[in-house]
Design an enzyme around this catalytic site. Structure first.
Site, mmCIF file in Angstrom:
data_model
loop_
_atom_site.group_PDB
_atom_site.id
_atom_site.type_symbol
_atom_site.label_atom_id
_atom_site.label_comp_id
_atom_site.label_asym_id
_atom_site.label_seq_id
_atom_site.Cartn_x
_atom_site.Cartn_y
_atom_site.Cartn_z
ATOM 1 N N GLY A 1 0.174 -6.976 2.180
ATOM 2 C CA GLY A 1 1.636 -6.888 2.253
ATOM 3 C C GLY A 1 2.472 -8.102 2.043
ATOM 4 O O GLY A 1 3.634 -8.345 2.526
ATOM 5 N N THR B 1 2.731 -4.961 -2.609
ATOM 6 C CA THR B 1 3.770 -4.093 -1.999
ATOM 7 C C THR B 1 4.775 -4.219 -3.040
ATOM 8 O O THR B 1 5.726 -3.178 -3.468
ATOM 9 C CB THR B 1 4.184 -4.343 -0.748
ATOM 10 O OG1 THR B 1 2.756 -4.285 -0.108
ATOM 11 C CG2 THR B 1 4.965 -3.504 -0.105
ATOM 12 N N ALA C 1 2.777 0.072 -0.396
ATOM 13 C CA ALA C 1 2.288 -0.615 0.876
ATOM 14 C C ALA C 1 0.809 -1.455 0.532
ATOM 15 O O ALA C 1 0.225 -0.476 -0.489
ATOM 16 C CB ALA C 1 1.867 0.212 2.062
ATOM 17 N N CYS C 2 0.473 -2.198 0.854
ATOM 18 C CA CYS C 2 -0.757 -2.821 0.507
ATOM 19 C C CYS C 2 -1.426 -3.744 2.045
ATOM 20 O O CYS C 2 -0.796 -3.792 2.922
ATOM 21 C CB CYS C 2 -0.733 -4.124 -0.646
ATOM 22 S SG CYS C 2 0.434 -5.303 -0.405
ATOM 23 N N PRO C 3 -2.557 -3.868 1.971
ATOM 24 C CA PRO C 3 -3.186 -4.369 3.046
ATOM 25 C C PRO C 3 -2.666 -5.782 3.388
ATOM 26 O O PRO C 3 -2.134 -5.730 4.557
ATOM 27 C CB PRO C 3 -4.831 -4.654 2.968
ATOM 28 C CG PRO C 3 -4.898 -3.808 1.317
ATOM 29 C CD PRO C 3 -3.827 -3.676 0.863
#
Lengths: 455, 146
Positions: free
Chosen positions: A12, A16, A8-10
């Protein structure tokens, strides 16, 4: 090695998925099994199921955003920034397999690993236990309601419209009829989750209606579980049609396969067994009566309501002549009372060898045993067939042989303890009770020797 | 289809910029010139902010500056190359040669997001990166990443 991962990443949008791909590429290279849940702007994709997590050796969480973590309790887990999975995926697999268990202290995790090992060994046992634990209430409710009907007289249920008949319909016709489908259904449920339930219950129903008894039901349950699981895991539909899997493809095909196998493969020999057993018993009737009693005892206990038990029972009933007592009928009924009683005695005396649920079922087994409802022993036999079935066969064989030795006789086809008080229904009553008690004691002793303490 | 977000006009065969900040500006300019942005500054700020959190120079010669912003009209991808390489503060310290700039509006539909996620996945494969370095035309690039 089996891994599960979450990325997951901020934003997205990119990291990710790059992290997920990098992990996949590396896993393939290293020969690991890996499933990655991506939590990007589309939402969670390839979401990890409890089964995925349970089956994984370790968990990798590569995320710069919030990830639901509770589900990983008790698993080895590392948490790293998403970039680490892109930069050096290989080291994450190494770190994860050596990582401490998430959400647990070190001591807990050691215990966890120990119990995990023992539970893995017991995979088949676990499936059986699931089926049995769902079945027990049906056996208890059905068995006790049948016993209640006997209070109005052994034959009272034959009078239509009476309360005794109603009780028999509820207990025997309904609760007992569900017993094997429930057993099979939940064995399959334990293996394949929800997809297993339909083929399992239908297969169990077929086992019951084709008289292959609870052993047929266990076969149906395992068959259904593995068939449903195989279809779920191996049949891949295009995404647009994936919604058809749970409502159409899995239930229809798994039920079809299990049903056909139950009818043509498992069901076929059952009829043959029944006929050949009957012939065999008839040929035995002229010979040594003690050996005949022993054989009848073995048969009554072997499958408790299955084809072999039924053959023995039918043979007993066929020897009844109005107004006279039959030693063979006496041996059959006594041998059919012994299994639940012997197990009930064992649960009382050796409480460490049985689960809490089995203790409760044991109390009901007393009532079913004295009522000649052999099925009271089924939950115990289904949970641990290799130990319980031989134990109850020994007990019933002792009872059957002794009953014949003492030349006890019985004039009615059913009734358990209730007929003992009817004048002239039983001949040589005192020794009849001794025969039953001896078999009960033998079964309990066998269980004491064979069953291990529950850790 | 990747062609719905990446058209021929959005490809920069050789970047003029030689610094990270200039690369971002040059690529944003291409988006703006092709009518993909309603508010250039807002999108630029989103991209820069993302870079400040963590450089999108993912190493292996690849950078993927991206931003989600209300300043974006429709989802778009700019592909740019620099044979010389640009210091993009990448994770592995090596210069970046391949740049994918991704622009996503605040309310993007899943279809577009999936196209972008599959593009991101493709970039992790070494053969894809090598082919992109060697590609000379838009059609070749599409062939590689579709």
């Amino acid at each position: 090695m089996k891994f599960v991962a979450v990325t997951a990443c901020p934003t997205g949008i990119a990291h990710t998925y790059m992290a997920a791909e990098a992990l996949k590429i590396k896993a393939e290279e290293l020969g690991y099994d890996l499933k990655v849940e991506t939590r990007g702007s589309v939402g969670a994709e390839d979401e990890l199921t409890p089964e995925d997590i349970a089956g994984a050796d370790a968990v990798i969480v590569a995320a710069d955003a919030q990830v639901p973590m509770d589900r990983f309790n008790g698993k080895k887990l590392i948490e790293v920034p998403v970039a680490d999975a892109i930069k050096d995926p290989e080291s994450l697999f190494k770190k994860a397999s050596a990582a401490p268990v998430y959400g647990k202290s070190l001591q807990d995790s050691v215990d966890e690993i120990k119990s995990e090992r023992s539970s893995e060994r017991k995979g088949v046992y676990k499936h059986l236990m699931t089926g049995v634990s769902f079945m027990i209430p049906f056996v208890v409710a059905g068995g006790l309601l049948i016993a209640f009907s006997f209070i109005f007289g052994i034959e009272a249920f034959k009078e239509e419209g009476t309360l005794a008949a109603a009780l028999m319909t509820i207990g025997g016709g309904s609760a007992f009829a569900l017993m094997i489908p429930i057993l099979s259904g939940y064995i399959a449920f334990s293996i394949a989750d929800r997809p297993g339930l339909v083929p399992g219950m239908v297969g169990g129903m077929l086992a019951a209606s084709a008289n292959s008894g609870f052993l047929g039901g266990i076969i149906a349950g395992f068959l259904a579980g593995y068939v449903a699981k195989a279809i779920r895991d191996n049949v891949k539909l295009p995404k647009s049609m994936a919604g058809l899997m749970p409502v159409l493809v899995i239930p229809v095909f798994s039920t079809l396969i299990v049903g056909l196998v139950m009818i043509y493969v498992v069901g076929k020999p059952v009829g043959a067994i029944n006929t050949s057993m009957n012939e065999f018993l008839k040929s035995m009737s002229g010979t040594n009566s003690i050996i005949l009693g022993l054989l009848l005892g073995l048969m009554m206990a072997f499958d408790m309501g299955g084809p072999i038990n039924k053959a023995a029972y039918a043979f007993g009933v066929s020897t009844l002549v109005a107004g006279a007592t039959s030693p063979i009928m006496a041996a059959v009924m006594a041998a059919g009372m012994t299994p639940p009683l012997g197990i009930a005695l064992a649960t009382t005396l050796f409480s460490k060898k049985f689960t809490a649920q089995e203790h409760e079922a044991g109390k009901a087994a007393w009532a079913m045993g004295i009522s000649f409802i052999t099925e009271g022993a089924i939950p115990f036999a289904a949970a641990d067939p290799l130990r319980v079935i031989p134990s109850i066969m020994v007990g019933s064989a002792v009872t059957g042989a002794l009953s014949m030795l003492f030349n006890c006789g019985l004039a009615v086809p059913h009734g358990g303890i209730f007929v003992l008080f009817i004048p002239n229904a039983v001949s040589n009553l005192a020794m009849y009770i001794v025969s039953i008690a001896a078999g009960v004691g033998a079964t309990a002793a066998m269980l004491f020797v064979t069953k291990k303490d529950i850790a | 289809m990747i062609t719905s977000v990446f058209t021929e006009e959005l490809m920069i065969k050789e970047l003029k910029a030689s610094s990270k900040a200039d690369v971002i500006k040059e690529m944003v300019e291409v988006l703006n010139a092709n009518g993909k942005l309603s508010d250039k500054e807002a999108y630029l700020n989103a991209v820069v902010k993302r870079e400040e959190e963590f450089s999108t120079g993912i190493g292996m010669g690849v950078a993927i500056p991206h931003g989600k912003s209300s300043g974006v009209k429709e989802p778009a991808v700019v592909f740019a190359r620099s044979q010389a390489g640009v210091d993009y503060e990448s994770m592995d310290g090596a210069p970046a040669h391949l740049f994918f700039m991704i622009a996503v509006p605040d309310a993007a539909n899943d279809e577009h997001l999936k196209i972008l996620s599959s593009l991101s996945r493709k970039l992790m494969h070494a053969n894809v990166r090598e082919a992109l370095m060697a590609a000379t035309t838009y059609d070749e690039v599409i062939e590689i990443i579709k």
